[in-house]
Design a protein around this motif. Structure first.
Motif, PDB file in Angstrom:
ATOM      1  N   LEU A 167     -50.860  29.512 -27.159  1.00 19.52           N
ATOM      2  CA  LEU A 167     -50.477  28.542 -26.542  1.00 19.52           C
ATOM      3  C   LEU A 167     -49.331  28.612 -25.835  1.00 19.52           C
ATOM      4  N   ASP A 168     -49.439  28.483 -24.449  1.00 28.52           N
ATOM      5  CA  ASP A 168     -48.398  28.686 -23.404  1.00 28.52           C
ATOM      6  C   ASP A 168     -47.630  27.388 -23.448  1.00 28.52           C
ATOM      7  N   VAL A 169     -46.388  27.695 -24.298  1.00 23.20           N
ATOM      8  CA  VAL A 169     -45.500  26.233 -24.417  1.00 23.20           C
ATOM      9  C   VAL A 169     -44.256  26.534 -23.599  1.00 23.20           C
ATOM     10  N   SER A 170     -44.364  27.301 -22.479  1.00 22.19           N
ATOM     11  CA  SER A 170     -43.130  27.644 -21.578  1.00 22.19           C
ATOM     12  C   SER A 170     -42.618  26.438 -21.069  1.00 22.19           C
ATOM     13  N   ALA A 171     -43.265  25.210 -20.740  1.00 20.10           N
ATOM     14  CA  ALA A 171     -42.961  24.134 -20.210  1.00 20.10           C
ATOM     15  C   ALA A 171     -42.811  22.881 -21.365  1.00 20.10           C
ATOM     16  N   VAL A 172     -42.737  23.195 -22.412  1.00 14.70           N
ATOM     17  CA  VAL A 172     -42.500  22.139 -23.330  1.00 14.70           C
ATOM     18  C   VAL A 172     -41.167  21.894 -23.476  1.00 14.70           C
ATOM     19  N   GLN A 173     -40.371  20.642 -23.154  1.00  9.65           N
ATOM     20  CA  GLN A 173     -38.999  20.535 -23.334  1.00  9.65           C
ATOM     21  C   GLN A 173     -38.695  19.819 -24.657  1.00  9.65           C
ATOM     22  N   ASP A 174     -39.707  19.027 -25.180  1.00  8.05           N
ATOM     23  CA  ASP A 174     -39.280  18.149 -26.263  1.00  8.05           C
ATOM     24  C   ASP A 174     -40.413  18.325 -27.428  1.00  8.05           C
ATOM     25  N   MET A 175     -39.822  18.049 -28.653  1.00 10.12           N
ATOM     26  CA  MET A 175     -41.197  18.458 -29.763  1.00 10.12           C
ATOM     27  C   MET A 175     -40.478  17.704 -30.905  1.00 10.12           C
ATOM     28  N   ASP A 176     -41.305  16.938 -31.377  1.00 12.64           N
ATOM     29  CA  ASP A 176     -40.887  15.984 -32.559  1.00 12.64           C
ATOM     30  C   ASP A 176     -41.645  16.551 -33.885  1.00 12.64           C
ATOM     31  N   SER A 177     -41.747  15.697 -35.053  1.00 19.60           N
ATOM     32  CA  SER A 177     -42.661  16.147 -36.109  1.00 19.60           C
ATOM     33  C   SER A 177     -44.046  16.240 -35.915  1.00 19.60           C
ATOM     34  N   ALA A 178     -44.603  15.185 -34.933  1.00 20.03           N
ATOM     35  CA  ALA A 178     -45.901  15.043 -34.601  1.00 20.03           C
ATOM     36  C   ALA A 178     -46.394  16.493 -33.811  1.00 20.03           C
ATOM     37  N   GLY A 179     -45.276  16.967 -33.052  1.00 18.26           N
ATOM     38  CA  GLY A 179     -45.471  18.146 -32.220  1.00 18.26           C
ATOM     39  C   GLY A 179     -45.477  19.213 -33.105  1.00 18.26           C
ATOM     40  N   LEU A 180     -44.885  19.320 -34.175  1.00 14.59           N
ATOM     41  CA  LEU A 180     -44.660  20.458 -35.087  1.00 14.59           C
ATOM     42  C   LEU A 180     -46.021  20.577 -35.985  1.00 14.59           C
ATOM     43  N   GLN A 181     -46.244  19.315 -36.234  1.00  9.75           N
ATOM     44  CA  GLN A 181     -47.767  19.300 -36.904  1.00  9.75           C
ATOM     45  C   GLN A 181     -48.939  19.680 -35.959  1.00  9.75           C
ATOM     46  N   PHE A 182     -48.781  19.560 -34.959  1.00  7.54           N
ATOM     47  CA  PHE A 182     -50.007  20.089 -33.914  1.00  7.54           C
ATOM     48  C   PHE A 182     -49.842  21.650 -33.788  1.00  7.54           C
ATOM     49  N   LEU A 183     -48.808  21.964 -33.625  1.00  5.43           N
ATOM     50  CA  LEU A 183     -48.681  23.705 -33.762  1.00  5.43           C
ATOM     51  C   LEU A 183     -49.070  24.058 -35.032  1.00  5.43           C
ATOM     52  N   LEU A 184     -48.666  23.307 -36.174  1.00  5.71           N
ATOM     53  CA  LEU A 184     -49.453  24.020 -37.554  1.00  5.71           C
ATOM     54  C   LEU A 184     -50.952  23.937 -37.493  1.00  5.71           C
ATOM     55  N   LEU A 185     -51.303  22.679 -36.823  1.00  7.16           N
ATOM     56  CA  LEU A 185     -52.732  22.744 -37.141  1.00  7.16           C
ATOM     57  C   LEU A 185     -53.519  23.637 -36.068  1.00  7.16           C
ATOM     58  N   THR A 186     -52.894  23.951 -34.834  1.00  4.19           N
ATOM     59  CA  THR A 186     -53.706  24.977 -34.053  1.00  4.19           C
ATOM     60  C   THR A 186     -53.499  26.378 -34.803  1.00  4.19           C
ATOM     61  N   GLN A 187     -52.326  26.687 -35.553  1.00  2.00           N
ATOM     62  CA  GLN A 187     -52.192  27.774 -36.356  1.00  2.00           C
ATOM     63  C   GLN A 187     -53.339  28.028 -37.572  1.00  2.00           C
ATOM     64  N   GLN A 188     -53.833  26.907 -38.054  1.00  2.00           N
ATOM     65  CA  GLN A 188     -54.581  26.586 -39.191  1.00  2.00           C
ATOM     66  C   GLN A 188     -55.956  26.788 -38.580  1.00  2.00           C
ATOM     67  N   GLU A 189     -56.146  26.136 -37.460  1.00  2.00           N
ATOM     68  CA  GLU A 189     -57.525  26.269 -36.838  1.00  2.00           C
ATOM     69  C   GLU A 189     -57.839  27.739 -36.506  1.00  2.00           C
ATOM     70  N   ALA A 190     -56.561  28.503 -35.866  1.00  2.00           N
ATOM     71  CA  ALA A 190     -57.006  29.701 -35.455  1.00  2.00           C
ATOM     72  C   ALA A 190     -57.368  30.645 -36.457  1.00  2.00           C
ATOM     73  N   GLY A 191     -56.691  30.417 -37.743  1.00  2.00           N
ATOM     74  CA  GLY A 191     -57.009  31.212 -38.930  1.00  2.00           C
ATOM     75  C   GLY A 191     -58.537  30.817 -39.490  1.00  2.00           C
ATOM     76  N   ARG A 192     -58.838  29.557 -39.256  1.00  2.00           N
ATOM     77  CA  ARG A 192     -60.067  29.168 -39.751  1.00  2.00           C
ATOM     78  C   ARG A 192     -61.089  30.094 -39.017  1.00  2.00           C
ATOM     79  N   ARG A 193     -60.973  30.249 -37.843  1.00  2.00           N
ATOM     80  CA  ARG A 193     -61.851  30.649 -36.669  1.00  2.00           C
ATOM     81  C   ARG A 193     -61.632  32.308 -36.536  1.00  2.00           C
ATOM     82  N   GLN A 194     -60.682  32.791 -37.205  1.00  2.00           N
ATOM     83  CA  GLN A 194     -60.210  34.258 -37.236  1.00  2.00           C
ATOM     84  C   GLN A 194     -59.829  34.579 -35.742  1.00  2.00           C
ATOM     85  N   LEU A 195     -59.051  33.837 -35.039  1.00  2.00           N
ATOM     86  CA  LEU A 195     -58.455  34.107 -33.987  1.00  2.00           C
ATOM     87  C   LEU A 195     -56.984  34.460 -33.975  1.00  2.00           C
TER      88      LEU A 195
END
Length: 90
Positions: A34-62
């Motif tokens: 995830l190229d997050v170099s331009a992200v200037q703001d993150m709230d709890s929904a954004g954190l959940q999104f990052l955790l979702l991406t991590q979970q999905e990557a693990g599920r797909r072995q990425l």
């Protein structure tokens, strides 16, 4: 191939980001960077999104990593003591 959120990681954008993520995953990427170099703001929904991406990557072995995280992201993760949970690429 990197996934680059077009918006900040906030409740206002997470639904659209999830759709973009599904399109990204439909291309069968070999990793989930995830190229997050331009992200200037993150709230709890954004954190959940990052955790979702991590979970999905693990599920797909990425490989999962946050590419060039901004100070805002690093501060949020450090405050929540979640820095060790993520892999960073500078």
């Amino acid at each position: 191939m990197m996934f680059k959120p077009a918006q900040d990681l906030t409740i206002y954008h997470v639904a659209a980001l999830k759709q973009q993520l599904e399109q990204y995953l439909a291309q069968s990427p070999s990793d989930m960077i995830l190229d997050v170099s331009a992200v200037q703001d993150m709230d709890s929904a954004g954190l959940q999104f990052l955790l979702l991406t991590q979970q999905e990557a693990g599920r797909r072995q990425l490989k999962h990593a946050l590419h060039q995280p901004t100070v805002a992201i690093k501060q949020q993760l450090a405050f929540l003591r979640l820095t060790p949970v993520f892999t960073f690429e500078e």
